[in-house]
Motif scaffolding. Sequence first.
Motif, short mmCIF file in Angstrom:
data_model
loop_
_atom_site.label_atom_id
_atom_site.label_comp_id
_atom_site.label_asym_id
_atom_site.label_seq_id
_atom_site.Cartn_x
_atom_site.Cartn_y
_atom_site.Cartn_z
N PHE A 73 0.85 -1.20 0.00
CA PHE A 73 0.00 0.00 0.00
C PHE A 73 0.87 1.24 0.00
CE2 PHE A 73 -2.33 -3.48 1.75
CZ PHE A 73 -3.62 -3.33 1.26
N ILE A 74 0.41 2.24 -0.74
CA ILE A 74 1.13 3.51 -0.77
C ILE A 74 0.07 4.61 -0.64
CG2 ILE A 74 1.08 3.79 -3.31
CD1 ILE A 74 4.09 4.65 -3.06
N ALA A 75 0.41 5.68 0.06
CA ALA A 75 -0.53 6.80 0.19
C ALA A 75 0.14 8.07 -0.27
CB ALA A 75 -1.00 6.93 1.64
N VAL A 76 -0.59 8.84 -1.06
CA VAL A 76 -0.03 10.09 -1.59
C VAL A 76 -0.98 11.25 -1.31
CG1 VAL A 76 1.24 8.97 -3.45
CG2 VAL A 76 -1.09 9.72 -3.86
N SER A 77 -0.42 12.42 -1.29
CA SER A 77 -1.28 13.61 -1.26
C SER A 77 -0.73 14.54 -2.31
CB SER A 77 -1.26 14.26 0.12
OG SER A 77 -0.01 14.88 0.33
N SER A 78 -1.64 15.28 -2.97
CA SER A 78 -1.15 16.19 -3.99
C SER A 78 -1.18 17.61 -3.46
CB SER A 78 -1.94 16.06 -5.29
OG SER A 78 -3.28 15.82 -5.00
N TYR A 79 -0.18 18.35 -3.83
CA TYR A 79 -0.13 19.75 -3.44
C TYR A 79 -1.14 20.53 -4.25
CZ TYR A 79 4.25 18.62 -1.13
OH TYR A 79 5.20 18.08 -0.32
N GLY A 80 -1.52 21.68 -3.77
CA GLY A 80 -2.52 22.49 -4.46
C GLY A 80 -3.80 22.48 -3.67
N VAL A 89 3.31 15.56 -6.26
CA VAL A 89 2.71 14.56 -5.38
C VAL A 89 3.69 14.25 -4.26
CG1 VAL A 89 1.83 12.19 -5.30
CG2 VAL A 89 1.41 13.59 -7.31
N LYS A 90 3.14 14.12 -3.06
CA LYS A 90 3.98 13.78 -1.91
C LYS A 90 3.57 12.39 -1.42
CE LYS A 90 4.13 15.25 2.72
NZ LYS A 90 3.71 16.24 3.69
N ILE A 91 4.56 11.54 -1.18
CA ILE A 91 4.25 10.22 -0.63
C ILE A 91 4.11 10.36 0.89
CG2 ILE A 91 5.15 7.89 -0.22
CD1 ILE A 91 6.28 7.94 -3.02
N VAL A 92 2.91 10.09 1.40
CA VAL A 92 2.69 10.23 2.85
C VAL A 92 2.80 8.88 3.56
CG1 VAL A 92 1.34 12.34 2.73
CG2 VAL A 92 0.16 10.17 2.58
#
Length: 196
Positions: A73-80, A89-92
Amino acid sequence: MSYGVGYQSEFQNSAVEVLIDEVTLKKKIAEIGAAITRDYAGRVPHLVCVLKGAVVFLSELVRTIDLPVTLDFIAVSSYGDATQTSGEVKIVKDLDASPAGRDVILVEDILDTGLTLNYLLNNIRVREVNSVCVAVLLNKPTRRMVDVEVAYNGFDIPDAFVVGYGLDCAERYRNLPYVAVLKKTNQTWPEGLVTK
Ligand code: IMP
Ligand code: MG
Protein backbone atom coordinates in the motif's frame (compact mmCIF):
# COMPACT_ATOMS: atom_id res chain seq x y z
CA MET A 1 -19.57 13.76 18.08
CA SER A 2 -22.50 14.41 15.75
CA TYR A 3 -22.12 14.56 11.98
CA GLY A 4 -25.64 15.95 11.70
CA VAL A 5 -27.06 13.28 9.41
CA GLY A 6 -29.40 11.57 11.87
CA TYR A 7 -30.46 8.00 11.14
CA GLN A 8 -31.25 8.29 7.43
CA SER A 9 -30.07 5.60 5.06
CA GLU A 10 -26.67 6.43 3.64
CA PHE A 11 -27.08 4.07 0.69
CA GLN A 12 -30.33 5.78 -0.42
CA ASN A 13 -28.93 9.22 0.24
CA SER A 14 -30.71 11.86 -1.83
CA ALA A 15 -27.43 13.71 -2.42
CA VAL A 16 -26.15 10.96 -4.70
CA GLU A 17 -27.34 9.39 -7.93
CA VAL A 18 -26.20 5.89 -8.92
CA LEU A 19 -23.93 5.89 -11.97
CA ILE A 20 -22.59 2.30 -11.88
CA ASP A 21 -24.41 -0.30 -9.79
CA GLU A 22 -22.82 -3.04 -7.70
CA VAL A 23 -23.58 -5.92 -10.09
CA THR A 24 -22.04 -4.06 -13.03
CA LEU A 25 -18.96 -3.15 -10.97
CA LYS A 26 -18.40 -6.71 -9.80
CA LYS A 27 -18.83 -8.13 -13.32
CA LYS A 28 -16.25 -5.73 -14.78
CA ILE A 29 -13.81 -6.30 -11.91
CA ALA A 30 -14.10 -10.07 -12.41
CA GLU A 31 -13.19 -9.53 -16.09
CA ILE A 32 -10.12 -7.54 -15.06
CA GLY A 33 -9.17 -10.27 -12.56
CA ALA A 34 -9.52 -12.93 -15.26
CA ALA A 35 -7.35 -10.88 -17.64
CA ILE A 36 -4.66 -10.48 -14.94
CA THR A 37 -4.85 -14.21 -14.21
CA ARG A 38 -4.17 -14.94 -17.89
CA ASP A 39 -1.52 -12.24 -18.39
CA TYR A 40 0.48 -13.09 -15.25
CA ALA A 41 0.23 -16.89 -15.40
CA GLY A 42 3.38 -18.39 -13.88
CA ARG A 43 4.24 -15.15 -12.07
CA VAL A 44 3.29 -13.62 -8.72
CA PRO A 45 1.89 -10.15 -9.37
CA HIS A 46 2.56 -7.57 -6.66
CA LEU A 47 -0.49 -5.35 -6.30
CA VAL A 48 0.22 -1.86 -5.00
CA CYS A 49 -2.94 -0.14 -3.80
CA VAL A 50 -3.08 3.64 -3.78
CA LEU A 51 -4.72 4.59 -0.48
CA LYS A 52 -7.37 5.27 0.43
CA GLY A 53 -9.68 5.39 -2.57
CA ALA A 54 -8.56 2.14 -4.21
CA VAL A 55 -9.07 -0.18 -1.21
CA VAL A 56 -12.58 -1.26 -2.19
CA PHE A 57 -11.54 -1.94 -5.81
CA LEU A 58 -8.44 -3.80 -4.58
CA SER A 59 -10.35 -6.00 -2.15
CA GLU A 60 -12.82 -7.01 -4.85
CA LEU A 61 -10.12 -7.42 -7.50
CA VAL A 62 -7.74 -9.68 -5.53
CA ARG A 63 -10.53 -12.17 -4.95
CA THR A 64 -10.91 -12.59 -8.73
CA ILE A 65 -7.20 -13.20 -9.48
CA ASP A 66 -6.57 -16.94 -9.43
CA LEU A 67 -2.80 -16.72 -8.87
CA PRO A 68 -0.55 -16.23 -5.87
CA VAL A 69 -0.36 -12.47 -5.29
CA THR A 70 1.28 -10.14 -2.80
CA LEU A 71 0.01 -6.75 -1.68
CA ASP A 72 1.46 -3.46 -0.61
CA PHE A 73 0.00 0.00 0.00
CA ILE A 74 1.13 3.51 -0.77
CA ALA A 75 -0.53 6.80 0.19
CA VAL A 76 -0.03 10.09 -1.59
CA SER A 77 -1.28 13.61 -1.26
CA SER A 78 -1.15 16.19 -3.99
CA TYR A 79 -0.13 19.75 -3.44
CA GLY A 80 -2.52 22.49 -4.46
CA ASP A 81 -6.07 23.27 -3.37
CA ALA A 82 -9.14 21.04 -3.55
CA THR A 83 -10.01 21.90 -7.15
CA GLN A 84 -6.62 22.62 -8.70
CA THR A 85 -3.93 20.00 -8.48
CA SER A 86 -0.37 21.22 -8.96
CA GLY A 87 0.88 17.89 -10.23
CA GLU A 88 3.37 17.67 -7.42
CA VAL A 89 2.71 14.56 -5.38
CA LYS A 90 3.98 13.78 -1.91
CA ILE A 91 4.25 10.22 -0.63
CA VAL A 92 2.69 10.23 2.85
CA LYS A 93 3.00 6.45 3.35
CA ASP A 94 5.59 4.58 1.36
CA LEU A 95 5.59 0.89 0.44
CA ASP A 96 6.38 -1.47 3.32
CA ALA A 97 8.79 -3.52 1.22
CA SER A 98 11.03 -2.85 -1.76
CA PRO A 99 9.28 -3.83 -5.02
CA ALA A 100 12.65 -4.62 -6.69
CA GLY A 101 12.42 -7.52 -9.09
CA ARG A 102 8.62 -7.67 -8.80
CA ASP A 103 5.84 -7.44 -11.40
CA VAL A 104 3.94 -4.49 -9.96
CA ILE A 105 0.33 -3.66 -10.74
CA LEU A 106 -0.56 -0.20 -9.49
CA VAL A 107 -4.20 -0.29 -8.40
CA GLU A 108 -5.96 3.09 -8.41
CA ASP A 109 -9.58 4.17 -8.02
CA ILE A 110 -9.77 6.83 -10.73
CA LEU A 111 -7.60 8.29 -13.45
CA ASP A 112 -8.41 11.97 -13.77
CA THR A 113 -5.70 14.42 -14.88
CA GLY A 114 -3.15 11.60 -14.75
CA LEU A 115 -0.72 13.58 -12.62
CA THR A 116 -0.86 11.21 -9.63
CA LEU A 117 -0.39 7.99 -11.59
CA ASN A 118 2.27 9.56 -13.79
CA TYR A 119 4.24 10.47 -10.66
CA LEU A 120 3.73 7.05 -9.08
CA LEU A 121 4.71 5.17 -12.24
CA ASN A 122 7.95 7.13 -12.50
CA ASN A 123 8.59 6.68 -8.79
CA ILE A 124 8.12 2.89 -8.91
CA ARG A 125 9.93 2.35 -12.22
CA VAL A 126 13.23 3.53 -10.75
CA ARG A 127 13.02 1.00 -7.89
CA GLU A 128 14.35 -1.79 -10.14
CA VAL A 129 11.01 -3.54 -10.64
CA ASN A 130 10.73 -6.28 -13.24
CA SER A 131 7.62 -4.58 -14.66
CA VAL A 132 4.96 -2.10 -13.68
CA CYS A 133 1.49 -1.45 -15.08
CA VAL A 134 -1.71 0.30 -14.05
CA ALA A 135 -5.20 -0.96 -13.20
CA VAL A 136 -7.90 1.68 -12.69
CA LEU A 137 -11.57 1.22 -11.89
CA LEU A 138 -12.70 4.55 -13.36
CA ASN A 139 -11.29 6.79 -16.05
CA LYS A 140 -12.20 10.36 -17.03
CA PRO A 141 -10.49 10.61 -20.43
CA THR A 142 -11.59 14.19 -21.07
CA ARG A 143 -9.69 15.48 -18.02
CA ARG A 144 -6.24 14.17 -18.94
CA MET A 145 -3.25 16.51 -18.60
CA VAL A 146 -0.50 13.89 -18.92
CA ASP A 147 -0.67 10.64 -20.82
CA VAL A 148 -0.80 7.50 -18.68
CA GLU A 149 -0.74 4.02 -20.17
CA VAL A 150 -3.51 1.94 -18.61
CA ALA A 151 -3.27 -1.85 -18.86
CA TYR A 152 -6.60 -2.60 -17.13
CA ASN A 153 -9.43 -0.07 -17.35
CA GLY A 154 -12.81 -0.47 -15.67
CA PHE A 155 -15.16 2.22 -16.92
CA ASP A 156 -14.78 5.44 -18.89
CA ILE A 157 -17.01 8.01 -17.20
CA PRO A 158 -17.97 11.60 -18.02
CA ASP A 159 -16.41 14.58 -16.29
CA ALA A 160 -18.53 14.55 -13.13
CA PHE A 161 -17.49 14.31 -9.49
CA VAL A 162 -18.15 10.74 -8.40
CA VAL A 163 -18.21 9.08 -4.99
CA GLY A 164 -18.68 5.61 -3.57
CA TYR A 165 -16.90 2.27 -3.91
CA GLY A 166 -13.90 3.81 -2.16
CA LEU A 167 -14.13 7.31 -3.61
CA ASP A 168 -14.90 10.13 -1.21
CA CYS A 169 -16.00 13.69 -0.88
CA ALA A 170 -14.38 15.13 2.26
CA GLU A 171 -13.91 11.50 3.45
CA ARG A 172 -17.60 10.64 3.16
CA TYR A 173 -19.30 8.08 0.86
CA ARG A 174 -16.39 5.64 0.57
CA ASN A 175 -18.71 2.87 1.84
CA LEU A 176 -21.40 3.20 -0.85
CA PRO A 177 -21.59 -0.18 -2.62
CA TYR A 178 -21.95 1.60 -6.00
CA VAL A 179 -20.39 4.53 -7.87
CA ALA A 180 -22.56 7.64 -7.78
CA VAL A 181 -22.57 11.19 -9.03
CA LEU A 182 -22.64 13.70 -6.21
CA LYS A 183 -25.49 16.14 -6.70
CA LYS A 184 -25.17 19.74 -5.68
CA THR A 185 -26.55 19.91 -2.16
CA ASN A 186 -26.56 21.98 0.96
CA GLN A 187 -26.05 18.96 3.15
CA THR A 188 -23.20 19.55 5.56
CA TRP A 189 -20.46 17.07 6.44
CA PRO A 190 -19.03 17.42 9.01
CA GLU A 191 -20.89 20.39 10.43
CA GLY A 192 -19.95 23.52 8.54
CA LEU A 193 -18.46 21.69 5.57
CA VAL A 194 -20.74 22.06 2.57
CA THR A 195 -20.53 19.42 -0.14
CA LYS A 196 -20.88 21.00 -3.55
P1 IMP B 1 -5.24 12.82 -10.92
O1 IMP B 1 -3.83 13.04 -10.47
O2 IMP B 1 -5.91 14.09 -11.33
O3 IMP B 1 -5.41 11.74 -11.95
O4 IMP B 1 -5.99 12.45 -9.60
C1 IMP B 1 -6.55 11.28 -9.31
C2 IMP B 1 -7.06 11.38 -7.89
O5 IMP B 1 -7.98 12.46 -7.73
C3 IMP B 1 -7.81 10.13 -7.52
O6 IMP B 1 -6.96 9.22 -6.89
C4 IMP B 1 -8.88 10.64 -6.59
O7 IMP B 1 -8.38 10.64 -5.26
C5 IMP B 1 -9.11 12.06 -6.99
N1 IMP B 1 -10.31 12.21 -7.84
C6 IMP B 1 -10.36 12.55 -9.14
N2 IMP B 1 -11.62 12.61 -9.58
C7 IMP B 1 -12.40 12.26 -8.54
C8 IMP B 1 -13.83 12.13 -8.38
O8 IMP B 1 -14.65 12.31 -9.29
N3 IMP B 1 -14.25 11.77 -7.13
C9 IMP B 1 -13.41 11.53 -6.09
N4 IMP B 1 -12.08 11.65 -6.21
C10 IMP B 1 -11.58 12.01 -7.41
MG1 MG C 1 -7.20 8.57 -4.78
